[in-house]
Motif scaffolding. Structure first.
Motif, PDB file in Angstrom:
ATOM      1  N   ARG A  22     -13.174  -8.259  -7.252  1.00 43.31           N
ATOM      2  CA  ARG A  22     -12.978  -7.099  -6.405  1.00 43.31           C
ATOM      3  C   ARG A  22     -13.894  -7.216  -5.197  1.00 43.31           C
ATOM      4  O   ARG A  22     -14.733  -6.369  -4.933  1.00 43.31           O
ATOM      5  CB  ARG A  22     -13.232  -5.796  -7.155  1.00 43.31           C
ATOM      6  CG  ARG A  22     -14.532  -5.747  -7.920  1.00 43.31           C
ATOM      7  CD  ARG A  22     -14.908  -4.348  -8.256  1.00 43.31           C
ATOM      8  NE  ARG A  22     -14.986  -3.513  -7.082  1.00 43.31           N
ATOM      9  CZ  ARG A  22     -16.026  -2.738  -6.816  1.00 43.31           C
ATOM     10  NH1 ARG A  22     -17.061  -2.723  -7.601  1.00 43.31           N
ATOM     11  NH2 ARG A  22     -16.025  -1.970  -5.736  1.00 43.31           N
ATOM     12  N   ASP A  26     -12.030  -7.593   0.465  1.00 43.68           N
ATOM     13  CA  ASP A  26     -10.620  -7.276   0.222  1.00 43.68           C
ATOM     14  C   ASP A  26     -10.354  -5.809   0.474  1.00 43.68           C
ATOM     15  O   ASP A  26      -9.369  -5.431   1.115  1.00 43.68           O
ATOM     16  CB  ASP A  26     -10.260  -7.572  -1.246  1.00 43.68           C
ATOM     17  CG  ASP A  26      -9.764  -8.983  -1.418  1.00 43.68           C
ATOM     18  OD1 ASP A  26      -9.779  -9.718  -0.426  1.00 43.68           O
ATOM     19  OD2 ASP A  26      -9.374  -9.323  -2.552  1.00 43.68           O
ATOM     20  N   ILE A  30      -7.893  -4.285   3.349  1.00 41.31           N
ATOM     21  CA  ILE A  30      -6.742  -3.440   3.027  1.00 41.31           C
ATOM     22  C   ILE A  30      -6.864  -2.095   3.729  1.00 41.31           C
ATOM     23  O   ILE A  30      -5.904  -1.586   4.309  1.00 41.31           O
ATOM     24  CB  ILE A  30      -6.607  -3.281   1.501  1.00 41.31           C
ATOM     25  CG1 ILE A  30      -6.095  -4.595   0.916  1.00 41.31           C
ATOM     26  CG2 ILE A  30      -5.691  -2.120   1.136  1.00 41.31           C
ATOM     27  CD1 ILE A  30      -6.065  -4.655  -0.579  1.00 41.31           C
ATOM     28  N   ASN A 355       4.099  -1.666  -2.261  1.00 43.06           N
ATOM     29  CA  ASN A 355       2.807  -2.080  -1.706  1.00 43.06           C
ATOM     30  C   ASN A 355       2.980  -2.750  -0.345  1.00 43.06           C
ATOM     31  O   ASN A 355       2.216  -2.503   0.581  1.00 43.06           O
ATOM     32  CB  ASN A 355       2.103  -3.050  -2.666  1.00 43.06           C
ATOM     33  CG  ASN A 355       1.338  -2.309  -3.744  1.00 43.06           C
ATOM     34  OD1 ASN A 355       1.249  -1.078  -3.717  1.00 43.06           O
ATOM     35  ND2 ASN A 355       0.805  -3.032  -4.698  1.00 43.06           N
ATOM     36  N   LEU A 393      -1.617  -8.218  -5.535  1.00 45.33           N
ATOM     37  CA  LEU A 393      -0.920  -7.095  -4.891  1.00 45.33           C
ATOM     38  C   LEU A 393       0.456  -6.866  -5.485  1.00 45.33           C
ATOM     39  O   LEU A 393       1.076  -5.823  -5.267  1.00 45.33           O
ATOM     40  CB  LEU A 393      -0.811  -7.331  -3.383  1.00 45.33           C
ATOM     41  CG  LEU A 393      -2.103  -7.039  -2.613  1.00 45.33           C
ATOM     42  CD1 LEU A 393      -1.991  -7.516  -1.187  1.00 45.33           C
ATOM     43  CD2 LEU A 393      -2.424  -5.547  -2.641  1.00 45.33           C
ATOM     44  N   THR A 395       2.479  -5.665  -8.364  1.00 49.45           N
ATOM     45  CA  THR A 395       2.192  -4.862  -9.562  1.00 49.45           C
ATOM     46  C   THR A 395       3.210  -5.108 -10.659  1.00 49.45           C
ATOM     47  O   THR A 395       3.121  -4.500 -11.718  1.00 49.45           O
ATOM     48  CB  THR A 395       2.224  -3.367  -9.220  1.00 49.45           C
ATOM     49  OG1 THR A 395       3.553  -3.040  -8.792  1.00 49.45           O
ATOM     50  CG2 THR A 395       1.220  -3.013  -8.141  1.00 49.45           C
ATOM     51  N   PHE A 693      -3.226  -1.088 -11.816  1.00 53.04           N
ATOM     52  CA  PHE A 693      -3.405  -1.352 -10.384  1.00 53.04           C
ATOM     53  C   PHE A 693      -4.153  -0.211  -9.676  1.00 53.04           C
ATOM     54  O   PHE A 693      -5.102  -0.434  -8.929  1.00 53.04           O
ATOM     55  CB  PHE A 693      -2.042  -1.584  -9.725  1.00 53.04           C
ATOM     56  CG  PHE A 693      -2.131  -1.937  -8.279  1.00 53.04           C
ATOM     57  CD1 PHE A 693      -2.411  -3.226  -7.885  1.00 53.04           C
ATOM     58  CD2 PHE A 693      -1.953  -0.970  -7.296  1.00 53.04           C
ATOM     59  CE1 PHE A 693      -2.524  -3.556  -6.542  1.00 53.04           C
ATOM     60  CE2 PHE A 693      -2.055  -1.288  -5.955  1.00 53.04           C
ATOM     61  CZ  PHE A 693      -2.335  -2.587  -5.584  1.00 53.04           C
ATOM     62  N   GLU A 698     -10.621  -1.887  -5.285  1.00 54.43           N
ATOM     63  CA  GLU A 698     -10.200  -2.392  -3.970  1.00 54.43           C
ATOM     64  C   GLU A 698      -8.770  -1.984  -3.616  1.00 54.43           C
ATOM     65  O   GLU A 698      -8.352  -2.119  -2.475  1.00 54.43           O
ATOM     66  CB  GLU A 698     -10.356  -3.922  -3.892  1.00 54.43           C
ATOM     67  CG  GLU A 698      -9.390  -4.734  -4.722  1.00 54.43           C
ATOM     68  CD  GLU A 698      -9.892  -4.981  -6.133  1.00 54.43           C
ATOM     69  OE1 GLU A 698     -10.561  -4.086  -6.684  1.00 54.43           O
ATOM     70  OE2 GLU A 698      -9.603  -6.057  -6.688  1.00 54.43           O
ATOM     71  N   TYR A 699      -8.023  -1.500  -4.626  1.00 58.80           N
ATOM     72  CA  TYR A 699      -6.637  -1.103  -4.353  1.00 58.80           C
ATOM     73  C   TYR A 699      -6.447   0.411  -4.400  1.00 58.80           C
ATOM     74  O   TYR A 699      -5.316   0.891  -4.289  1.00 58.80           O
ATOM     75  CB  TYR A 699      -5.695  -1.775  -5.357  1.00 58.80           C
ATOM     76  CG  TYR A 699      -5.783  -3.277  -5.346  1.00 58.80           C
ATOM     77  CD1 TYR A 699      -5.776  -3.981  -4.140  1.00 58.80           C
ATOM     78  CD2 TYR A 699      -5.895  -4.002  -6.522  1.00 58.80           C
ATOM     79  CE1 TYR A 699      -5.880  -5.363  -4.118  1.00 58.80           C
ATOM     80  CE2 TYR A 699      -5.999  -5.391  -6.502  1.00 58.80           C
ATOM     81  CZ  TYR A 699      -5.992  -6.066  -5.302  1.00 58.80           C
ATOM     82  OH  TYR A 699      -6.096  -7.431  -5.284  1.00 58.80           O
ATOM     83  N   LEU A 702      -4.765   1.913  -1.311  1.00 60.21           N
ATOM     84  CA  LEU A 702      -3.374   1.453  -1.206  1.00 60.21           C
ATOM     85  C   LEU A 702      -2.509   2.190  -2.231  1.00 60.21           C
ATOM     86  O   LEU A 702      -1.406   2.658  -1.914  1.00 60.21           O
ATOM     87  CB  LEU A 702      -3.324  -0.060  -1.431  1.00 60.21           C
ATOM     88  CG  LEU A 702      -1.943  -0.705  -1.523  1.00 60.21           C
ATOM     89  CD1 LEU A 702      -1.097  -0.385  -0.298  1.00 60.21           C
ATOM     90  CD2 LEU A 702      -2.074  -2.222  -1.685  1.00 60.21           C
ATOM     91  N   SER A 703      -3.021   2.310  -3.446  1.00 62.43           N
ATOM     92  CA  SER A 703      -2.285   3.002  -4.497  1.00 62.43           C
ATOM     93  C   SER A 703      -1.999   4.453  -4.095  1.00 62.43           C
ATOM     94  O   SER A 703      -0.894   4.968  -4.286  1.00 62.43           O
ATOM     95  CB  SER A 703      -3.102   2.945  -5.794  1.00 62.43           C
ATOM     96  OG  SER A 703      -2.611   3.852  -6.730  1.00 62.43           O
TER      97      SER A 703
END
Ligand code: SF4
Length: 749
Positions: A22, A26, A30, A355, A393, A395, A693, A698-699, A702-703
């Motif tokens: 992680r 990144d 993002i 995504n 990325l 999922t 996810f 780090e996501y 985005l999620s």
């Protein structure tokens, strides 16, 4: 704890942290791309995706499916017969007066094109859009030899001027707004008139690039398809510039991957039907050019524009077809990566990916390729390190599966590559610790975080056995911080609350229906058993009310959690164990009913890859999503008044992504409507949570960005919100601060 123990623990946490995959970089990247490119990418990809659905509706799903089936057959056959087809192309191109060169790798291809250009005394080269030339860094190679290169596709031209990389395989500058392009061009070219409209930009580019095409010595194109029997190339474009690049300069070089060969024009038809519809949602492409170079028409003399045939220069036409291998032969021999070679590069897998829609190809992509299939391409032509940059990325939501015109199992390719990336890591101290704690089948070196999420079944068992204490401890701030630091579990996410009494325990010794219509095994998937037993209980009551005898056996997980982390060996173990356990129930004539769609998708889709064919087929045939089963019971005469009627109540329903890929959304809607509910359905591809996810630090943003599209659709509704997947309900509850339940809880008596 002794000082030595403390030191070892600190070292372990620190190593785990660095291995937790992680990197803050990144997360920053993002975040930046969401802010800078997200809106534009979202608008464009969703537009293409919506248009794709509309164009398919126009011709009918059945006809579209026929084209897909045929296209896949053709590609499978062509890749199987590739050596023979390459020989055929060599002959046919030679018969036409051209030359075929097979380039082993990118450097070989660059060198050959440079030599051809130098042999033609070229100073200026014009190009049409070609991902393969991006892959081999052709522009950089030719520029290093002193050649002046111009991209003539408008999107590529924008990228060339901006000195950026493409963000999408079909629309390279999809991340840029018209205003940004205006600013870019005005700063670069200082035009006399403003370029403040799409038309002004297009006219400027046409004139500017037209002058360069006229003065070019070499024209380079790609080839969407190469026809073996005639040596012809098919070029699909929306601007017509490829035809100009192929026919205006005396020398034409077409660069294509070896996988672009199909036997003959007979096989072109399904692709002509599919490619534009899948790519941009157009019924047909603006230009589908079939050329058999060297073209017959005399080379154009732009110095004599008034003479017939533009002066009819008698310069010799020269044609070179460069077929690039660059790892493709190895991909062809790799049972899991081979399907990547069927790809016709339409971009539908990117456009249908939630995504990708949010963050675009500058995050969801590698050196050259972007979107769902990019993992396969990058792993094949660049290597695992390139694919590892963005592989997580994906999922596995599977929405690209039905979008792909050649039916490539893109999520499986991503999973296989993830597995290989996991295996490439060096073992560390923590592996020794984890090996003793978790019953997985992974090799030392698999990142700790992946093993944690992949062994969620063990975590859930322990969490449930010790609930509510486990839930209280997990919610303490120092524990959350430690989970964030060590495993990258974002502190902003609420963790699942484990239930002390599992569904299996609740059902144990419970009296069921005498003299039943059907016998059913309700599969207690990990989430339903340990986290949301209420939806399992509702499913049992519903099935019993419809005359079924229901058993809830104590069986293990489906393998979804380890598979999502690329832990294929562990997923296969679980699949084999579950198939054996459920086998006894199938022998007893029971149907298998599944509440969690991601577990059913394992059985219906992924078990085909994990189990022997006969075992897979038997389980697949006997397994049903819970509403699919209820729908079947009602259709076969079960009385709906045994269930809870809606009396016109409004319901906002989001079906799970994998459930929709299996074509099972409609059963829930049909049952709810039959029971008198007024149903509004969401149309987003995925909720953005997607199992583990959305928990990953780090996501997280985005999620949430993906989930907000769903939240927006249900935000102002006074309807009861229901969703089929655990992840979906978690995401909706987090974003809308409202309760979201599985729809079976609405209809259960
Ligand atoms: S994998 Fe399928 S959907 Fe994706 S670009 Fe290739 S052909 Fe299109």
């Amino acid at each position: 704890m002794s000082e030595t123990d403390a030191g070892r623990l600190a070292s372990l946490v620190s190593r785990a942290r660095s291995r937790a995959a992680r990197p803050d970089a990144d997360a920053d990247r993002i975040r930046r791309l969401l802010a800078e490119e997200g809106d534009q990418i979202k608008a464009n990809t969703r537009h293409f995706n919506a248009e794709r659905y509309d164009r398919i509706d126009e011709i009918g799903a059945e006809r579209h499916e026929r084209y897909r089936t045929r296209a896949r057959e053709i590609k499978a056959d062509a890749i199987e017969r590739l050596p023979e087809l390459i020989d055929r192309v060599r002959e046919s191109v030679a018969d036409n007066g051209g030359t075929v060169y097979i380039a082993d790798d990118a450097a070989d291809a660059r060198e050959y094109v440079a030599e051809v250009s130098e042999g033609a005394d070229a100073e200026r080269v014009v190009k049409s859009k070609s991902m393969t030339t991006e892959e081999i860094d052709l522009n950089e190679g030719l520029e290093a030899r002193g050649l002046d290169i111009w991209e003539t596709d408008l999107g590529e031209f924008v990228i060339q001027v901006a000195e950026e990389s493409p963000s999408h395989i079909v629309g390279p500058s999809l991340h840029k707004s018209r205003e940004e392009i205006t600013d870019l061009f005005e700063a670069q070219f200082d035009p006399e008139e403003s370029l403040d409209s799409a038309q002004a930009l297009t006219e400027f580019a046409r004139e500017y690039l037209g002058e360069r095409i006229e003065a070019a010595d070499v024209g380079i194109t790609g080839a969407n398809f190469v026809l073996a029997d005639s040596g012809s190339i098919a070029l699909v474009t929306n601007e017509g510039n490829a035809r100009k690049c192929a026919s205006v300069p005396d020398t034409h070089v077409a660069v294509a991957g070896v996988e672009k060969i199909i036997p003959s024009i007979e096989e072109l038809h399904p692709f002509a039907e599919l490619i534009a519809r899948s790519a941009t949602g157009q019924a047909i492409p603006q230009y589908l050019s079939l050329l058999s170079p060297p073209v017959d028409t005399p080379a154009v003399d732009f110095d004599s524009p008034d003479e017939p045939g533009f002066g009819g220069s008698d310069a010799e036409r020269d044609f070179h077809l460069v077929l690039v291998d660059n790892g493709r032969t190895e991909m062809r021999e790799d049972d899991d990566l081979r399907e990547t070679l069927y790809c016709i590069r339409c971009g539908a897998c990117a456009n249908s990916c939630a995504n990708f829609q949010s963050v675009g190809g500058h995050a969801f992509g590698g050196e050259t390729y972007t979107g769902g299939i990019a993992t396969g391409w990058e792993a094949g032509v660049e290597g695992l390190d390139a694919a590892a940059e963005f592989n997580d990325l994906c999922t596995g939501c599977s929405r690209c599966v039905n979008a792909c015109p050649v039916k490539i199992d893109i999520p499986w390719i991503n999973t296989v590559v993830r597995d290989r990336i996991n295996r490439g890591k060096d073992p560390g101290l923590e592996d020794v610790l984890v090996d003793g704690l978790v019953p997985d089948a992974e090799e030392p070196g698999t990142p700790l975080r992946k093993r944690f999420f992949g062994n969620f079944e063990t975590v859930a068992k322990v969490g449930s056995a010790t609930a509510p204490v486990s839930n209280t401890i997990a919610s303490l701030t120092p524990v959350r911080r430690a989970l964030d630091a060590g495993l990258g579990i974002d502190v902003r996410r609420e963790l699942p609350a484990f239930q002390r009494e599992t569904l299996v325990e609740w059902a144990e010794g419970r009296a069921t229906v005498d003299d039943p219509e059907r016998r059913v095994v309700l599969y207690p998937d990990v989430y339903t058993n340990y986290v949301q037993p209420e939806r399992g209980k509702a499913a049992v009551r519903t099935l019993e009310a419809l005359g079924c005898a229901v058993t809830v056996p104590d069986v293990g997980g489906s393998g979804r959690a380890p598979l999502s982390q690329g832990m294929i060996a562990t997923a296969r173990d679980k699949a084999e164990r579950l198939a054996a356990d459920l086998g006894d129930h199938l022998d007893a004539g029971r149907d298998v009913v599944v509440v969690e769609p991601s577990a059913l998708a394992m059985v219906r889709r992924e078990y085909e890859k994990l189990l022997p064919a006969a075992t897979y087929e038997r389980l697949d045939d006997a397994s049903y999503e819970v509403f699919e089963y209820v729908y079947g019971l009602l259709e076969n005469g079960a009385a709906p008044d045994a269930l809870t009627a809606g009396d016109g109540d409004g319901v906002a329903y989001h079906s799970h992504c994998q459930q929709r890929t299996l074509g099972l959304e409609s059963h829930t809607v049909a049952v709810l409507e039959e029971l008198g509910y007024d149903v509004l359905t969401s149309d987003v591809e995925c909720c953005g949570m997607a199992g583990s996810f959305g928990y990953k630090s780090e996501y997280y943003e985005l999620s949430v960005d993906v989930g907000e599209s769903l939240a927006d659709q249900f935000e102002d509704t006074d309807r009861t919100v229901v969703a089929s997947g655990t992840s979906c309900t978690d995401q909706i509850e987090a974003l809308l601060a409202t309760e979201a339940r599985h729809p079976i809880r609405l209809v259960a008596p």
